[in-house]
Design a protein around this motif. Structure first.
Motif, PDB file in Angstrom:
ATOM      1  N   ARG A 243       0.830  -1.200   0.000  1.00  0.00           N
ATOM      2  CA  ARG A 243       0.000   0.000   0.000  1.00  0.00           C
ATOM      3  C   ARG A 243       0.873   1.263   0.000  1.00  0.00           C
ATOM      4  O   ARG A 243       0.558   2.243  -0.687  1.00  0.00           O
ATOM      5  CB  ARG A 243      -0.941  -0.014   1.203  1.00  0.00           C
ATOM      6  CG  ARG A 243      -2.198  -0.834   0.986  1.00  0.00           C
ATOM      7  CD  ARG A 243      -3.209  -0.609   2.093  1.00  0.00           C
ATOM      8  NE  ARG A 243      -2.858  -1.360   3.286  1.00  0.00           N
ATOM      9  CZ  ARG A 243      -3.234  -2.610   3.505  1.00  0.00           C
ATOM     10  NH1 ARG A 243      -3.970  -3.258   2.611  1.00  0.00           N
ATOM     11  NH2 ARG A 243      -2.898  -3.225   4.623  1.00  0.00           N
TER      12      ARG A 243
ATOM     13  N   LEU B  90       2.432   1.777  -3.508  1.00  0.00           N
ATOM     14  CA  LEU B  90       1.478   2.253  -4.507  1.00  0.00           C
ATOM     15  C   LEU B  90       1.187   3.743  -4.384  1.00  0.00           C
ATOM     16  O   LEU B  90       0.565   4.329  -5.280  1.00  0.00           O
ATOM     17  CB  LEU B  90       0.174   1.450  -4.423  1.00  0.00           C
ATOM     18  CG  LEU B  90       0.277  -0.020  -4.816  1.00  0.00           C
ATOM     19  CD1 LEU B  90      -1.054  -0.730  -4.601  1.00  0.00           C
ATOM     20  CD2 LEU B  90       0.737  -0.186  -6.254  1.00  0.00           C
ATOM     21  N   GLN B  91       1.646   4.354  -3.328  1.00  0.00           N
ATOM     22  CA  GLN B  91       1.489   5.805  -3.157  1.00  0.00           C
ATOM     23  C   GLN B  91       2.749   6.567  -3.556  1.00  0.00           C
ATOM     24  O   GLN B  91       2.786   7.794  -3.441  1.00  0.00           O
ATOM     25  CB  GLN B  91       1.145   6.124  -1.697  1.00  0.00           C
ATOM     26  CG  GLN B  91      -0.133   5.477  -1.200  1.00  0.00           C
ATOM     27  CD  GLN B  91      -1.366   5.916  -1.963  1.00  0.00           C
ATOM     28  OE1 GLN B  91      -1.504   7.083  -2.307  1.00  0.00           O
ATOM     29  NE2 GLN B  91      -2.265   4.981  -2.244  1.00  0.00           N
TER      30      GLN B  91
ATOM     31  N   VAL C  41      -1.448  -3.775  -8.603  1.00  0.00           N
ATOM     32  CA  VAL C  41      -2.844  -3.365  -8.808  1.00  0.00           C
ATOM     33  C   VAL C  41      -3.637  -4.523  -9.412  1.00  0.00           C
ATOM     34  O   VAL C  41      -4.801  -4.741  -9.062  1.00  0.00           O
ATOM     35  CB  VAL C  41      -2.926  -2.110  -9.698  1.00  0.00           C
ATOM     36  CG1 VAL C  41      -4.386  -1.758  -9.999  1.00  0.00           C
ATOM     37  CG2 VAL C  41      -2.231  -0.924  -9.030  1.00  0.00           C
TER      38      VAL C  41
ATOM     39  N   ALA D  10      -7.044   3.111  -8.111  1.00  0.00           N
ATOM     40  CA  ALA D  10      -5.605   2.901  -8.266  1.00  0.00           C
ATOM     41  C   ALA D  10      -5.180   3.035  -9.721  1.00  0.00           C
ATOM     42  O   ALA D  10      -4.096   3.547 -10.022  1.00  0.00           O
ATOM     43  CB  ALA D  10      -5.221   1.528  -7.726  1.00  0.00           C
TER      44      ALA D  10
END
Length: 228
Positions: A57, A60-61, A78, A90
């Motif tokens: 998580r 993915l940022q 994803v 996403a």
């Protein structure tokens, strides 16, 4: 700045393969390619998603990423996600950061197949984007998910109506029509016969269809006569 998963990617790197990739992916600098083969990247994404969800998580940022493989890993993480709304969000965050065809073409979230109606709402938005790989992605999703049981003839108009001068978009439209000729011949052949595509894309679609094992020899011979 290197990502939290850079060490894991670096362990799988192959400089010789990176040299090879660099020739195929000219939109990415050689220095930004580690040389990780896609099967290894998929296996890594699968294990990280299962074993390190919090780190995933966080990763993915972190866009934009530095390396091609970080983008590939991002796409494949994803693809592992199961909630459609989460995946769509996403996807929207990630698409503007895609800068090459390779990352674009491995980005195919599994959950999309379960929610065709929601996916169809997004595809027209994607294919009207000014960003090359967002458009390529949209046409790719139309090809992957809507040339089978969910096909409607108007989807051919969506693809034919894509107006974008970039090579990688035009080639995806050609690929779409070559696949349509294999899977929806009756509906798609008039687009070639009536030359509804711009000449370059028209000829590339024919060429890809001729190279396909899914196209009958008789149709291939007919298509050769339709080149412009």
């Amino acid at each position: 700045m290197e990502s939290i998963f850079y060490p894991a990617l670096a362990e799988l790197a192959d400089s010789g393969y990176a040299d090879f990739q660099s020739k195929l992916i000219p939109t990415v600098d050689r220095e930004a390619i580690l040389g990780v083969r896609v099967p290894l990247l998929r296996a890594l994404a699968n294990s990280l998603y299962r074993e390190h969800p919090e780190e995933c998580r966080a990763f993915l940022q972190q866009c934009p990423h530095v390396y091609l493989e970080e983008n590939g890993l991002h796409a494949l993480l994803v693809c592992e996600m199961q909630d459609m709304e989460e995946v769509l969000a996403a996807t929207e965050r990630f698409l503007p950061f895609i800068s090459d065809w390779a990352t674009c073409d491995i980005f195919s979230p599994k959950v999309f197949a379960k929610y065709p109606a929601l996916l169809l709402q997004q595809i027209p938005v994607w294919i009207k984007s000014e960003h090359t790989y967002t458009v390529r992605f949209g046409v790719g999703m139309l090809m992957q998910h809507f040339l089978g049981a969910g096909f409607r003839p108007e989807y051919l108009d969506w693809a034919a109506g894509v107006k974008h001068g970039d090579y990688y978009v035009r080639m995806m439209v050609a690929w779409y029509f070559a696949t349509a000729l294999a899977k929806q011949q009756e509906a798609s052949l008039p687009y070639i016969e009536e030359r509804r595509l711009e000449p370059w894309t028209h000829n590339r679609a024919i060429q890809k269809a001729i190279e396909s094992r899914r196209i009958a020899p008789e149709l291939k011979d007919y298509l050769r006569g339709l080149k412009v």
